[in-house]
Every structure is written in C-alpha cells, then in structure tokens.
Design a protein around this motif. Structure first.
Motif, PDB file in Angstrom:
ATOM      1  N   SER A 112       0.406  -1.738  -0.071  1.00 47.83           N
ATOM      2  CA  SER A 112       0.012   0.374   0.012  1.00 47.83           C
ATOM      3  C   SER A 112       1.093   1.073  -0.204  1.00 47.83           C
ATOM      4  N   ASP A 118      -5.474  -0.718  -4.838  1.00 45.23           N
ATOM      5  CA  ASP A 118      -5.091  -1.299  -3.352  1.00 45.23           C
ATOM      6  C   ASP A 118      -6.182  -1.986  -2.770  1.00 45.23           C
ATOM      7  N   GLU A 119      -5.543  -3.639  -2.901  1.00 44.78           N
ATOM      8  CA  GLU A 119      -6.855  -4.383  -2.845  1.00 44.78           C
ATOM      9  C   GLU A 119      -8.871  -4.315  -2.705  1.00 44.78           C
TER      10      GLU A 119
HETATM   11 MG   LIG Z   1      -2.133  -2.443   2.655  1.00 44.83          MG
END
Ligand SMILES: [Mg+2]
Ligand SMILES: Nc1ncnc2c1ncn2[C@@H]1O[C@H](COP(=O)(O)OP(=O)(O)O)[C@@H](O)[C@H]1O
Lengths: 246, 219
Positions: A44, A164-165
């Motif tokens: 991240s 991001d995820e």
């Molecule tokens: Mg992360």
C-alpha cells in the motif's frame, strides 16, 4: 511499447522504519503489473508513494517522461493522471452515485457538467450500475460501491490506475463482479498496478508480477514464471500459504 | 385561573417574549460564529491560537452562564467598560454558546475519516476543493443534531438574563408575581411563551436534521 511509469531507487521511511528499500520498476503503456507480498511488506505504501499520498526519502518517480517525485507544486496536477482505488471504496456518502463520479472532472478539470454526466452514465452502464445513478452509497452493496469507485477513477482518464486490494473487504460472491471489471479494463489496454491476494486473478490479469518482501522487490516475472517456477525460497514459501494441499 | 388577569398581562409578556427572542438569537448567531472559528482553529492545529481556543472552550463550558454574565455586567465597568444589559446578555450567551458550538462543529470535522480526504486527493482535488465539497458537508450532517440541541439549550438559558435586570420572560414573570401574587396565571403564561419560542425551533431542527442526515445515514 513505450514506458509510461518508471520508479528508480525509491526508498520510503517512517521515522526509523524503512518500509520501501531501493525499489526499481518500469511499467510500459498498457501493461498490467500485479504486486503481491505478505501483509505489512509495503504494498500500500508503494502505491501511495506513486500518487504522492506519502512523500519519499530517496529515488525518483517518472510519469510519462516527467519527474514527479519531489515537486509539491505539481503534485495535484499529477494526481489527475494517476487514478487510485482503495480497499474501502471511500465513496462520498453525501453525494449520489452520479455526483460521486462527476465531482472530480467538474471541479478539477473544469469540464462541462452535461458532457461529464453523459460520460459518467455510459461508464456506469458499462459496469452495470446505471440504475443506481441517483442512489446514495449507503444503498449499494460492497461490490457495487467498488465498481462505482473504479468508474470514479476512470472518468479522470488516468494514465495509470492503482488498485489497492480492492476486493479484500468484499464478500466472496461480490469479488467476481469487481474483478470482471478490472479484467475488462486490462483487455482494453489500461495501464494498471494492482495489489491483490487473489492469486488466480493475478495469473489471469497480469503481464508482470512482482513480489515484495521486507520492503524490497524479491522476485519479478511473467505469471507463468512466477507461479510455476518461483526462484527464491521466500516466494515459494509465500505461494504455499495460498495452497491447502501441504 | 382568571382569564382577565391573563389577558391584561399578555402585552407585557409579548414584549418580554420579543426581547428574549431577539437577544437569544443574536447570542446564538454570535455563538455559531465563535464556534466555527474556534472549531477550525482546533481542527487545523493553528499554531499559537489552538491552545487559546482550547482554554476558551474549557473555561466557558465549565462555568455557569450566570457567573459569566456577572463578570461582564458588574466586572467590566470596574475596568472602565460599561455594557447595557442587552449587549451583556447577547455577548454572554454568545460566549457560552460558542464553546458548545465549537465542540459540535469540531466533533463533526473530526468524525469525517481521513480516507475521505485521501480519496478526494487521489482524484486530483485541491485542499480547498476537498474541504468544501467533501469534508464540510459531511461534518455538517454529523454535527446538525448537536447544533440544534445547542440552540434549544441556549434559548432556555436566556432565563438567566433576569439576574442582570433584562426584562426577559423570566424577569417579567417574577416581577408580576412579586407585585400582584397571581402566581398561577404568571407561570402559565411563562410556560406558554417558552413553548411558543422553542417548539418551532425544535420542529425546524428536526426538518434540518432529516434534510442533512438523510443522504448519508438514511434516517
Ligand atoms: Mg495494504
Ligand atoms: N503512516 C504510517 N506511519 C508509520 N508506519 C506506517 C504507516 N503506514 C504504514 N506503516 C508501516 O509500513 C509498513 C507497510 O505497510 P503497508 O504498506 O500498509 O503494507 P501492506 O499494504 O503491504 O500490507 C507496515 O509495517 C506498517 O506498519
């Protein structure tokens, strides 16, 4: 293929904690790069450095030939060119779906409202959410919200899209509807950097996969090299955590 | 209860009512202005001013309005500043209310998650754009119920004005009771006028809450 994003010797520290250590990465136009690695390894943080949500201590980020790493003044201008979608969608709860999508083009790019709305409606239709245009985020499921968040980023026509995820907070049955959208974006040649724990999806969508551990890129390769012939023990171990036949 | 007594007192009550509403609302407007400034100062960590703002909130939230009014009305003349009872009432209420309003606005601002700013930044919005379009509307939605509660609280606090001889509703009622002993009539009128003053505010507040909160919270 021309290079659109280049990261050179990027290092990121939070006080004494080195989170990213000398990262180098080159991304070509239309390329999809998937980033995997254990929780807390800095995935991240890496994406956040790319669009300036975190400052960096060392190195360079070059977007479309322009060094964007340390210039606070052009930061905002450059963020327009880099889209980002977060795990928690972060739609604006006080705005309708349509207003969520049109806010940035109208405010930031000063585009004509009517024109932007037409474009937004077309994009919402594409992700199957045209009927939700007048709803508020709270009235949507997680998967629907995440599709709106993707549209909200897309309408800015970013040169690079960072994800991001984006399925990590979703119920399993909703993961697919979101990943299908991402897959279709990959097919039409969008440049994307994707952090995910969905290994099958990574294999399907990626041109290149990089494995980060301890703040360093430990291994990088094509999906088949990556999954079928992992070179380092650390990657082998990491991949084993996703398999149940030990 | 004597209807004749009621009707003969009515004009005095109407006069007191208008004065109470006037001073009350001027005080509330002052309170909102102070509240916004103090809340921004605290929320944005303005150097030097932040500790002053915090001290102000603690001081005025934790002392009774009566004491504050006494300081302004009887204390200031000692250093050469005389203020009329009306100004004293409005300013006193504004200072007290400002500390409450500041906390309401601040809790609204603080309640908007950082991720909202980040997703707005990621879209290319400037700090001022994201504050105006993303943070402020949400903060206001969150704060509305407590702002409305403060307004009602402050309007009721006007009853303390009688202590500095401002001819508000409470003063008028006490005065008339003292003079003519028509306690029942005086108290009934007092209650009626407070209700007339507060019920519309309460209803308007509910409408405002519905309007601002519906989008975000659905209730
Ligand atoms: Mg992360
Ligand atoms: N704002 C911050 N301050 C201090 N440490 C942080 C901050 N953000 C992240 N970290 C640390 O940086 C490391 C990497 O975090 P992150 O990039 O979120 O990992 P990942 O996304 O790979 O799970 C973690 O050890 C985390 O605790």
């Amino acid at each position: 293929m021309s290079e659109i994003l280049s990261v050179k010797n990027l290092s990121k520290r939070f006080d004494d904690l080195t989170v990213l250590d000398n990262i180098n990465l080159s991304v070509n136009e239309g390329e999809v790069v998937v980033i995997v690695g254990p929780s807390g390894c800095g995935k991240s943080t890496f994406l956040r450095c790319l669009n300036g949500l975190e400052d960096i201590q060392d190195g360079e980020i070059i977007l479309d030939g322009e060094n964007i790493s340390h210039d606070k003044k052009t930061l905002q201008k450059n963020r327009e060119k880099i889209g980002m979608v977060f795990q928690s969608y972060d739609l604006f709860p006080h705005k309708t779906i349509l207003d969520n999508v049109t806010l940035a083009p109208i405010k930031v790019k000063k585009r004509n409202k009517k024109e932007v709305e037409q474009e937004a409606l077309a994009l919402l239709e594409r992700v199957g959410l045209l009927s939700k245009k007048d709803n508020y985020p709270r009235q949507l499921s997680g998967g629907q919200k995440q599709r709106v968040a993707i549209v909200r980023a897309l309408i800015m026509q970013p040169k690079v899209l960072l994800l991001d995820e984006i399925t990590a907070a979703l119920d399993p049955e909703m993961v697919h509807e979101v990943l299908d959208v991402v897959l279709s974006l990959a097919k039409e040649g969008r440049t994307m950097l994707i952090v995910t724990h969905e290994m099958q999806f990574a294999r399907a969508v990626a041109d290149k996969i990089i494995f980060i551990d301890g703040g360093k890129i430990v291994e990088e390769g094509t999906p088949s090299e990556f999954f079928d012939n992992p070179k380092t023990d650390r990657l082998k171990k990491f991949l084993q955590t996703f398999s149940y036949n030990k | 209860m004597d209807p004749n007594v009621l009707s003969s007192y009515l004009p005095l009550y109407v006069q007191a009512f208008l004065l109470t509403v006037k001073i009350g609302w001027i005080g509330i407007i002052i309170a909102i202005l102070i509240g916004v400034i103090v809340a921004f100062t605290i929320h944005f960590n303005v150097p030097v001013l932040k500790p002053i703002a915090k001290a102000y909130v603690e001081l005025f939230r934790n002392t009774p309005l009566l004491v504050q009014l006494f300081f302004i009305y009887f204390g200031l003349p000692k250093i050469g500043i005389t203020v009329s009872a009306e100004v004293c009432g409005a300013v006193g209420l504004g200072l007290l209310g400002g500390s409450y309003m500041a906390e309401s606005f601040r809790s609204g601002l603080d309640a908007v998650p950082v991720s909202q700013s980040e997703s707005a930044l990621a879209l290319g919005l400037s700090q001022s754009q994201l504050f105006g379009s993303v943070i402020l509307p949400q903060a206001f939605s969150i704060s509305t119920p407590s702002i409305v509660a403060n307004v009602i609280f402050l309007l009721k606090e006007t009853s303390v004005f009688s202590a500095i001889s401002l001819m508000d509703l409470m003063f008028t009622a006490k005065d008339l009771i003292g003079l003519y002993y028509n306690t029942t009539e005086c108290l009934v009128l007092l209650v009626v006028f407070y209700i007339v003053m507060l019920v519309p505010v309460s209803i308007l507040g509910t409408v405002l809450e519905k309007k601002t909160r519906y989008k975000m919270f659905g209730v």
